[in-house]
Design a protein around this motif. Sequence first.
Motif, short mmCIF file in Angstrom:
data_model
loop_
_atom_site.label_atom_id
_atom_site.label_comp_id
_atom_site.label_asym_id
_atom_site.label_seq_id
_atom_site.Cartn_x
_atom_site.Cartn_y
_atom_site.Cartn_z
N UNK A 87 0.82 -1.21 0.00
CA UNK A 87 0.00 0.00 0.00
C UNK A 87 0.86 1.26 0.00
N UNK A 88 2.02 1.18 0.58
CA UNK A 88 2.91 2.33 0.69
C UNK A 88 3.44 2.79 -0.67
N UNK A 89 3.57 1.89 -1.62
CA UNK A 89 4.15 2.26 -2.92
C UNK A 89 3.25 3.27 -3.66
N UNK A 90 2.01 2.91 -4.01
CA UNK A 90 1.19 3.90 -4.73
C UNK A 90 0.82 5.10 -3.85
N UNK A 91 0.70 4.88 -2.55
CA UNK A 91 0.34 5.99 -1.65
C UNK A 91 1.43 7.05 -1.62
N UNK A 92 2.69 6.63 -1.52
CA UNK A 92 3.78 7.60 -1.50
C UNK A 92 4.00 8.24 -2.86
N UNK A 93 3.75 7.50 -3.94
CA UNK A 93 3.81 8.11 -5.26
C UNK A 93 2.77 9.23 -5.35
N UNK A 94 1.56 8.93 -4.93
CA UNK A 94 0.48 9.93 -4.98
C UNK A 94 0.82 11.14 -4.11
N UNK A 95 1.22 10.88 -2.88
CA UNK A 95 1.52 12.00 -1.98
C UNK A 95 2.67 12.84 -2.52
N UNK A 96 3.71 12.18 -2.99
CA UNK A 96 4.86 12.92 -3.49
C UNK A 96 4.53 13.77 -4.70
N UNK A 97 3.75 13.23 -5.60
CA UNK A 97 3.46 13.97 -6.82
C UNK A 97 2.46 15.10 -6.60
N UNK A 98 1.83 15.13 -5.44
CA UNK A 98 0.95 16.24 -5.09
C UNK A 98 1.69 17.34 -4.34
N UNK A 99 2.94 17.08 -3.99
CA UNK A 99 3.74 18.07 -3.27
C UNK A 99 4.19 19.19 -4.21
N UNK A 100 4.45 20.35 -3.63
CA UNK A 100 4.83 21.53 -4.42
C UNK A 100 6.28 21.52 -4.88
N UNK A 101 7.17 21.14 -3.98
CA UNK A 101 8.60 21.25 -4.33
C UNK A 101 9.13 19.94 -4.92
N UNK A 155 12.00 18.75 -4.40
CA UNK A 155 12.72 18.04 -3.34
C UNK A 155 11.76 17.12 -2.57
N UNK A 156 10.59 17.64 -2.22
CA UNK A 156 9.59 16.81 -1.52
C UNK A 156 9.08 15.69 -2.42
N UNK A 157 8.84 16.02 -3.68
CA UNK A 157 8.37 15.00 -4.62
C UNK A 157 9.36 13.84 -4.67
N UNK A 158 10.60 14.18 -4.84
CA UNK A 158 11.64 13.15 -4.95
C UNK A 158 11.75 12.33 -3.66
N UNK A 195 10.47 1.90 -13.27
CA UNK A 195 9.64 3.07 -13.57
C UNK A 195 9.83 4.17 -12.53
N UNK A 196 9.96 3.79 -11.27
CA UNK A 196 10.21 4.77 -10.21
C UNK A 196 11.56 5.44 -10.43
N UNK A 197 12.55 4.64 -10.80
CA UNK A 197 13.88 5.21 -11.06
C UNK A 197 13.82 6.23 -12.19
N UNK A 198 13.07 5.91 -13.24
CA UNK A 198 12.90 6.85 -14.35
C UNK A 198 12.19 8.12 -13.90
N UNK A 199 11.22 7.98 -13.05
CA UNK A 199 10.51 9.14 -12.52
C UNK A 199 11.46 10.02 -11.71
N UNK A 200 12.30 9.39 -10.90
CA UNK A 200 13.26 10.15 -10.10
C UNK A 200 14.25 10.90 -11.00
N UNK A 201 14.67 10.26 -12.07
CA UNK A 201 15.58 10.93 -13.02
C UNK A 201 14.90 12.11 -13.69
N UNK A 202 13.59 12.00 -13.91
CA UNK A 202 12.87 13.11 -14.55
C UNK A 202 12.85 14.33 -13.63
N UNK A 203 12.89 14.13 -12.33
CA UNK A 203 12.95 15.27 -11.40
C UNK A 203 14.27 16.01 -11.58
N UNK A 204 15.33 15.27 -11.86
CA UNK A 204 16.64 15.90 -12.06
C UNK A 204 16.68 16.66 -13.39
N UNK A 205 16.03 16.11 -14.40
CA UNK A 205 16.04 16.76 -15.72
C UNK A 205 15.11 17.97 -15.77
#
Length: 117
Positions: free
Chosen positions: A40-54, A56-59, A103-113
């Motif tokens: 449950x933590x996987x999709x929940x943290x993805x959702x919470x992170x992607x709703x964050x403003x910064x 840094x918080x998203x990542x 896929x999560x790793x790719x998402x994290x790399x997109x934050x850097x780009x």
Amino acid sequence: MAYENLDVWKRSSRLCVDIYKTLAQLKDHGFKDQLTRSALSIPSNLAEGLERESGKEQKRFVSIARGSAAELKTQIYIGIEIGYITKDKGQLWIREIKDINAMIQGLMKSFDRFPSS
């Protein structure tokens, strides 16, 4: 970016549902609770992170989701060994977690780009 549109969120949510349904009758409530919480933590943290403003918080939250995926994979290996999870079902889940982690790793790399803040 709307998390509901991301394949990684959709797939991790479906995996979580499958785990809950498969383990519904498991009597070892401690093990079942730990495993379902990790799932449950996987999709929940993805959702919470992607709703964050910064960015840094998203990542940070996406990184937590990645850690939860590793925790879940470990618990599945143990569940197979102790006979709570069939080998076929466990291997299917582990393959899915490996895909989700990529896929999560790719998402994290997109934050850097494309940093948002």
